[in-house]
Design a protein around this motif. Structure first.
Motif, PDB file in Angstrom:
ATOM      1  N   SER A   5       0.950  -1.367  -0.053  1.00  0.00           N
ATOM      2  CA  SER A   5      -0.071   0.063  -0.148  1.00  0.00           C
ATOM      3  C   SER A   5       0.847   1.215   0.117  1.00  0.00           C
ATOM      4  O   SER A   5       0.607   2.349  -0.619  1.00  0.00           O
ATOM      5  N   PHE A   6       1.912   1.165   0.800  1.00  0.00           N
ATOM      6  CA  PHE A   6       2.769   2.370   0.695  1.00  0.00           C
ATOM      7  C   PHE A   6       3.504   2.439  -0.413  1.00  0.00           C
ATOM      8  O   PHE A   6       3.880   3.561  -0.788  1.00  0.00           O
ATOM      9  N   VAL A   7       3.974   1.348  -0.896  1.00  0.00           N
ATOM     10  CA  VAL A   7       4.929   1.585  -2.094  1.00  0.00           C
ATOM     11  C   VAL A   7       3.946   2.258  -3.419  1.00  0.00           C
ATOM     12  O   VAL A   7       4.464   2.857  -3.961  1.00  0.00           O
ATOM     13  N   MET A   8       2.796   1.781  -3.464  1.00  0.00           N
ATOM     14  CA  MET A   8       1.907   1.909  -4.522  1.00  0.00           C
ATOM     15  C   MET A   8       1.418   3.550  -4.296  1.00  0.00           C
ATOM     16  O   MET A   8       1.435   4.576  -5.196  1.00  0.00           O
ATOM     17  N   GLY A   9       1.380   3.754  -2.969  1.00  0.00           N
ATOM     18  CA  GLY A   9       0.695   5.168  -2.838  1.00  0.00           C
ATOM     19  C   GLY A   9       1.957   6.152  -2.888  1.00  0.00           C
ATOM     20  O   GLY A   9       1.571   7.213  -3.559  1.00  0.00           O
ATOM     21  N   PHE A  10       3.016   5.949  -2.382  1.00  0.00           N
ATOM     22  CA  PHE A  10       4.218   6.933  -2.758  1.00  0.00           C
ATOM     23  C   PHE A  10       4.431   7.139  -3.901  1.00  0.00           C
ATOM     24  O   PHE A  10       4.752   8.102  -4.835  1.00  0.00           O
ATOM     25  N   PHE A  11       4.266   6.082  -4.831  1.00  0.00           N
ATOM     26  CA  PHE A  11       4.769   5.781  -6.343  1.00  0.00           C
ATOM     27  C   PHE A  11       3.709   6.863  -6.888  1.00  0.00           C
ATOM     28  O   PHE A  11       4.087   7.831  -7.814  1.00  0.00           O
ATOM     29  N   CYS A  12       2.308   6.565  -6.836  1.00  0.00           N
ATOM     30  CA  CYS A  12       1.349   7.252  -7.346  1.00  0.00           C
ATOM     31  C   CYS A  12       1.473   9.183  -7.100  1.00  0.00           C
ATOM     32  O   CYS A  12       1.319   9.883  -7.662  1.00  0.00           O
ATOM     33  N   PHE A  13       1.817   9.108  -5.594  1.00  0.00           N
ATOM     34  CA  PHE A  13       2.026  10.465  -5.119  1.00  0.00           C
ATOM     35  C   PHE A  13       3.257  11.251  -5.953  1.00  0.00           C
ATOM     36  O   PHE A  13       2.988  12.169  -6.487  1.00  0.00           O
ATOM     37  N   GLY A  14       4.312  10.505  -6.296  1.00  0.00           N
ATOM     38  CA  GLY A  14       5.423  10.974  -7.068  1.00  0.00           C
ATOM     39  C   GLY A  14       4.897  11.491  -8.624  1.00  0.00           C
ATOM     40  O   GLY A  14       5.211  12.226  -8.808  1.00  0.00           O
ATOM     41  N   VAL A  15       4.266  10.411  -9.050  1.00  0.00           N
ATOM     42  CA  VAL A  15       3.797  10.769 -10.441  1.00  0.00           C
ATOM     43  C   VAL A  15       3.048  11.777 -10.324  1.00  0.00           C
ATOM     44  O   VAL A  15       3.014  12.780 -11.218  1.00  0.00           O
ATOM     45  N   PHE A  16       1.863  11.920  -9.674  1.00  0.00           N
ATOM     46  CA  PHE A  16       0.820  12.977  -9.698  1.00  0.00           C
ATOM     47  C   PHE A  16       1.373  14.377  -9.296  1.00  0.00           C
ATOM     48  O   PHE A  16       1.187  15.514  -9.649  1.00  0.00           O
ATOM     49  N   TYR A  17       2.274  14.383  -8.203  1.00  0.00           N
ATOM     50  CA  TYR A  17       3.010  15.591  -7.823  1.00  0.00           C
ATOM     51  C   TYR A  17       3.837  16.129  -8.790  1.00  0.00           C
ATOM     52  O   TYR A  17       3.978  17.271  -9.151  1.00  0.00           O
ATOM     53  N   THR A  18       4.170  15.439  -9.357  1.00  0.00           N
ATOM     54  CA  THR A  18       5.552  15.874 -10.441  1.00  0.00           C
ATOM     55  C   THR A  18       4.862  16.177 -11.852  1.00  0.00           C
ATOM     56  O   THR A  18       5.280  17.022 -12.425  1.00  0.00           O
ATOM     57  N   PHE A  19       3.876  15.098 -12.136  1.00  0.00           N
ATOM     58  CA  PHE A  19       3.154  15.417 -13.473  1.00  0.00           C
ATOM     59  C   PHE A  19       1.805  15.678 -13.574  1.00  0.00           C
ATOM     60  O   PHE A  19       1.215  15.602 -14.668  1.00  0.00           O
ATOM     61  N   GLY A  20       1.438  16.078 -12.547  1.00  0.00           N
ATOM     62  CA  GLY A  20      -0.084  16.452 -12.423  1.00  0.00           C
ATOM     63  C   GLY A  20      -0.460  17.594 -13.326  1.00  0.00           C
ATOM     64  O   GLY A  20      -1.537  17.341 -13.910  1.00  0.00           O
ATOM     65  N   PHE A  21       0.072  18.562 -13.800  1.00  0.00           N
ATOM     66  CA  PHE A  21      -0.285  19.641 -14.470  1.00  0.00           C
ATOM     67  C   PHE A  21      -0.241  19.179 -15.901  1.00  0.00           C
ATOM     68  O   PHE A  21      -1.173  19.209 -16.594  1.00  0.00           O
ATOM     69  N   GLN A  22       0.858  18.459 -16.173  1.00  0.00           N
ATOM     70  CA  GLN A  22       0.841  17.740 -17.828  1.00  0.00           C
ATOM     71  C   GLN A  22      -0.415  16.702 -17.856  1.00  0.00           C
ATOM     72  O   GLN A  22      -0.986  16.541 -18.836  1.00  0.00           O
ATOM     73  N   ILE A  23      -0.742  15.898 -16.844  1.00  0.00           N
ATOM     74  CA  ILE A  23      -1.613  14.634 -16.833  1.00  0.00           C
ATOM     75  C   ILE A  23      -2.943  15.567 -17.156  1.00  0.00           C
ATOM     76  O   ILE A  23      -3.957  15.248 -17.991  1.00  0.00           O
ATOM     77  N   GLY A  24      -3.243  16.573 -16.156  1.00  0.00           N
ATOM     78  CA  GLY A  24      -4.305  17.283 -16.286  1.00  0.00           C
ATOM     79  C   GLY A  24      -4.788  18.140 -17.837  1.00  0.00           C
ATOM     80  O   GLY A  24      -5.761  17.905 -18.129  1.00  0.00           O
ATOM     81  N   GLU A  25      -3.646  18.487 -17.997  1.00  0.00           N
ATOM     82  CA  GLU A  25      -3.793  19.130 -19.618  1.00  0.00           C
ATOM     83  C   GLU A  25      -4.165  18.271 -20.577  1.00  0.00           C
ATOM     84  O   GLU A  25      -4.748  18.374 -21.385  1.00  0.00           O
ATOM     85  N   PHE A  26      -3.565  17.070 -20.438  1.00  0.00           N
ATOM     86  CA  PHE A  26      -3.514  16.404 -21.566  1.00  0.00           C
ATOM     87  C   PHE A  26      -4.933  15.575 -21.405  1.00  0.00           C
ATOM     88  O   PHE A  26      -5.489  15.618 -22.693  1.00  0.00           O
ATOM     89  N   PHE A  27      -5.604  15.248 -20.511  1.00  0.00           N
ATOM     90  CA  PHE A  27      -6.839  14.681 -20.308  1.00  0.00           C
ATOM     91  C   PHE A  27      -8.169  15.643 -20.322  1.00  0.00           C
ATOM     92  O   PHE A  27      -9.097  15.459 -20.938  1.00  0.00           O
ATOM     93  N   TYR A  28      -7.810  16.953 -19.720  1.00  0.00           N
ATOM     94  CA  TYR A  28      -8.767  17.896 -19.690  1.00  0.00           C
ATOM     95  C   TYR A  28      -8.390  19.144 -20.052  1.00  0.00           C
ATOM     96  O   TYR A  28      -8.321  20.298 -19.175  1.00  0.00           O
ATOM     97  N   ARG A  29      -8.056  19.220 -21.282  1.00  0.00           N
ATOM     98  CA  ARG A  29      -7.426  20.673 -21.809  1.00  0.00           C
ATOM     99  C   ARG A  29      -8.233  21.603 -21.552  1.00  0.00           C
ATOM    100  O   ARG A  29      -9.203  21.653 -21.799  1.00  0.00           O
ATOM    101  N   GLY A  30      -7.329  22.715 -21.102  1.00  0.00           N
ATOM    102  CA  GLY A  30      -7.785  24.030 -20.730  1.00  0.00           C
ATOM    103  C   GLY A  30      -8.607  24.172 -19.583  1.00  0.00           C
ATOM    104  O   GLY A  30      -9.383  25.140 -19.277  1.00  0.00           O
ATOM    105  N   GLN A  31      -8.776  23.163 -18.572  1.00  0.00           N
ATOM    106  CA  GLN A  31      -9.807  23.126 -17.411  1.00  0.00           C
ATOM    107  C   GLN A  31      -9.156  23.512 -16.297  1.00  0.00           C
ATOM    108  O   GLN A  31     -10.101  23.248 -15.200  1.00  0.00           O
ATOM    109  N   GLU A  32      -7.970  23.475 -16.239  1.00  0.00           N
ATOM    110  CA  GLU A  32      -7.257  23.594 -14.965  1.00  0.00           C
ATOM    111  C   GLU A  32      -7.124  22.681 -14.056  1.00  0.00           C
ATOM    112  O   GLU A  32      -7.718  22.978 -12.790  1.00  0.00           O
TER     113      GLU A  32
END
Length: 183
Positions: free
Chosen positions: A2-29
């Protein structure tokens, strides 16, 4: 795990959250919200796993109590804090409610089983690969790679691969051998 997956996903969303959000929901902040909610990844995995453990131990009442208190905290934030602070108030309410629920679940589990808490195994070993995602990802995003979709996807892949290698090196994740796969 649980901690391995949780920290892993934290790292991905904390680092690439802006890009992921813009990729899937362009222009919606959506990106800034993904970054702010990244810490919920760790708590969400932990909360669900511990609720399952409590159910397996026959302590459904304890799981119900912690979940109810967590949701009461969240509702309190929605009622009193969100009108003043908006989405940031909701995020804080979510994080605090998950911390309280997870903490209560952990206390119930330790009382029932006598299980010890292993800071090094549960927190530190999963934390450093997540940190590697953040550092490597931010570094690569600051280069030309961060300017286009294929570049940040490549940066994310490199960062995640480094994190997986660290998880294997630390012994947090084991690569199964052929003999382990036999049924």
């Amino acid at each position: 795990m649980s901690f391995v997956m949780g920290f892993f996903c934290f790292g991905v969303f904390y680092t690439f959250g802006f890009q992921i959000g813009e990729f899937f929901y362009r222009g919606q902040e959506v990106g800034p919200l993904l970054v702010k909610l990244a810490s919920c990844c760790i708590l969400m995995y932990l909360q669900q796993t511990m609720a399952g453990i409590l159910n397996g131990l026959g302590k459904q009442g304890a799981a119900l109590v912690s979940t109810t208190i967590g949701y009461a905290i969240r509702l309190g934030f929605i009622w009193f804090v969100v009108p003043i602070y908006g989405i940031s108030g909701f995020i804080w309410g979510t994080v605090i409610s998950m911390v309280v629920s997870s903490g209560m679940n952990l206390i119930f589990i330790v009382q029932k089983t006598g299980m010890a808490f292993y800071l090094r195994e549960w927190i530190l070993k999963p934390f450093f690969p997540a940190l590697a995602i953040c550092v490597t990802g931010r570094f690569l995003l600051a280069t030309e790679l961060g300017n286009h979709t294929a570049g940040w996807i490549f940066a994310g892949g490199v960062s995640c691969l480094l994190a997986v290698l660290l998880l294997v090196m630390f012994g947090s994740v084991r690569i199964p051998r052929r003999r382990d796969l036999k049924l």
